[in-house]
Design an enzyme around this catalytic site. Structure first.
Site, PDB file in Angstrom:
ATOM      1  N   LYS A 111      12.862 -39.268   6.490  1.00  0.00           N
ATOM      2  CA  LYS A 111      13.129 -38.541   7.727  1.00  0.00           C
ATOM      3  C   LYS A 111      13.689 -39.438   8.824  1.00  0.00           C
ATOM      4  O   LYS A 111      14.450 -38.989   9.681  1.00  0.00           O
ATOM      5  CB  LYS A 111      11.841 -37.862   8.219  1.00  0.00           C
ATOM      6  CG  LYS A 111      11.292 -36.774   7.309  1.00  0.00           C
ATOM      7  CD  LYS A 111      10.066 -36.134   7.935  1.00  0.00           C
ATOM      8  CE  LYS A 111       9.454 -35.070   7.050  1.00  0.00           C
ATOM      9  NZ  LYS A 111       8.798 -35.628   5.857  1.00  0.00           N
ATOM     10  N   GLU A 195       7.092 -38.096  16.846  1.00  0.00           N
ATOM     11  CA  GLU A 195       8.154 -37.414  17.568  1.00  0.00           C
ATOM     12  C   GLU A 195       7.528 -36.444  18.562  1.00  0.00           C
ATOM     13  O   GLU A 195       6.375 -36.018  18.401  1.00  0.00           O
ATOM     14  CB  GLU A 195       9.121 -36.689  16.625  1.00  0.00           C
ATOM     15  CG  GLU A 195       8.565 -35.508  15.903  1.00  0.00           C
ATOM     16  CD  GLU A 195       9.586 -34.838  14.982  1.00  0.00           C
ATOM     17  OE1 GLU A 195      10.595 -35.475  14.634  1.00  0.00           O
ATOM     18  OE2 GLU A 195       9.347 -33.680  14.609  1.00  0.00           O
ATOM     19  N   LYS A 232       4.741 -23.524   5.364  1.00  0.00           N
ATOM     20  CA  LYS A 232       5.238 -22.160   5.503  1.00  0.00           C
ATOM     21  C   LYS A 232       4.378 -21.168   4.723  1.00  0.00           C
ATOM     22  O   LYS A 232       3.999 -21.432   3.588  1.00  0.00           O
ATOM     23  CB  LYS A 232       6.683 -22.081   5.009  1.00  0.00           C
ATOM     24  CG  LYS A 232       7.664 -22.808   5.899  1.00  0.00           C
ATOM     25  CD  LYS A 232       8.962 -23.086   5.187  1.00  0.00           C
ATOM     26  CE  LYS A 232       8.805 -24.267   4.247  1.00  0.00           C
ATOM     27  NZ  LYS A 232      10.095 -24.689   3.661  1.00  0.00           N
TER      28      LYS A 232
END
Length: 287
Positions: A111, A195, A232
């Site tokens: 990432k 982040e 999800k």
């Protein structure tokens, strides 16, 4: 198939339909698992007291493949599916890696490097840590620079593993070693990063399909905003209430980052969309 459980079974079933002979691997703990018996041949890897670690053992997997004249390895998802070292080892041994090429995995399988590609191609990202988070002291320093709340994430893999929301320094001190440990156990890599946490965004994914001749298309968006523990629960299409201009931007960004690395195979480009319509690139799942 270098994987276990449901994903291995699905791959074996597809191979049966097209007449491809299959080899499975399993650990001692998985000796009665269904995926073992869905393969034409299957072999144990690892010691009897290692339930999951052998699925990350590149050399052991390659050894089984070579001993049984395997000409292609499908990594499934998780484990080594986005591991450039594994793909390189397959290539070095004349085995087809069923997935993106090594250069793509090196650019997008992590990432952190994927964000660097995004920045170089003018794709908006969320503010994140700039330094290698080798210890909690560095993590605290970066957290103070960015500002809370934050998301602590594993650089490798996905599926919510090694991921947690951090709202205070105390939570970071507790969560940092936990995230590194979880990432190492799931992906064989304990690299983590921070982040800025975006509150209540839409989580939108764009599916990409690319061949080895430079052709690339998107298959529109999936809305993956309904989640539990950052995994999800429901995906639906099209995304409801997302303006067409925002969708067009998402398609453009997804194609741009994949073209930048000469992407091949199927893949998913993930974004967050804020309440004000701002778009933030998160990652690419190159698998």
């Amino acid at each position: 198939v270098a994987n276990r459980g449901e994903i291995a079974i699905r791959i074996f079933r597809a191979c049966v339909e097209i007449g491809v002979r299959t080899v499975g691997i399993y650990t001692y703990e998985d000796r009665y698992s269904l995926h073992r018996y869905k393969a034409d041949e299957s072999y144990q890897i690892g010691e009897d007291n290692e339930p999951l670690k052998p699925y990350l053992d590149i050399d052991a997997i390659i050894k089984v493949a070579k001993e049984n004249n395997v000409d292609a390895i499908h990594p499934g998802y998780g484990f080594l599916s986005e591991n450039a070292q594994f793909a390189q080892k397959c290539e070095d041994n004349g085995i087809v890696f069923v997935g993106p090429k090594v250069s793509v995995l090196k650019a997008l399988g992590d990432k952190i490097t994927a964000k660097e590609v995004a920045v170089a191609n003018n794709i908006p990202i969320i503010q994140s840590s700039d330094k290698d988070l080798n210890n909690v002291k560095t993590a605290i320093s970066e957290a103070n620079r960015i500002g809370y709340p934050l998301m602590l994430k594993a650089a490798s893999g996905g599926g919510g593993r090694g991921m947690r929301v951090i709202r205070t320094q105390e939570e970071l001190e507790k969560g940092f070693p936990e995230a590194k440990r979880e990432s190492l156990n799931a992906f064989g890599d304990d690299t983590v990063f921070l982040e800025k946490f975006v509150e209540n965004p839409k989580h939108i994914e764009i599916q990409i399909v690319a061949d080895t001749h430079g052709n690339m298309v998107h298959l529109y968006e999936r809305d993956c905003s309904v989640q539990r523990r950052y995994q999800k629960v429901i995906e639906f299409v099209p995304s409801i209430g997302l303006p067409q201009v925002t969708k067009d931007s998402l398609y453009k960004y997804a194609i741009a980052i994949c073209k930048a690395v000469d992407y091949n195979n199927i893949g998913t480009v993930e974004f967050l969309v804020d309440d004000d319509g701002s778009i933030y690139f998160i990652e690419v799942n190159p698998r």
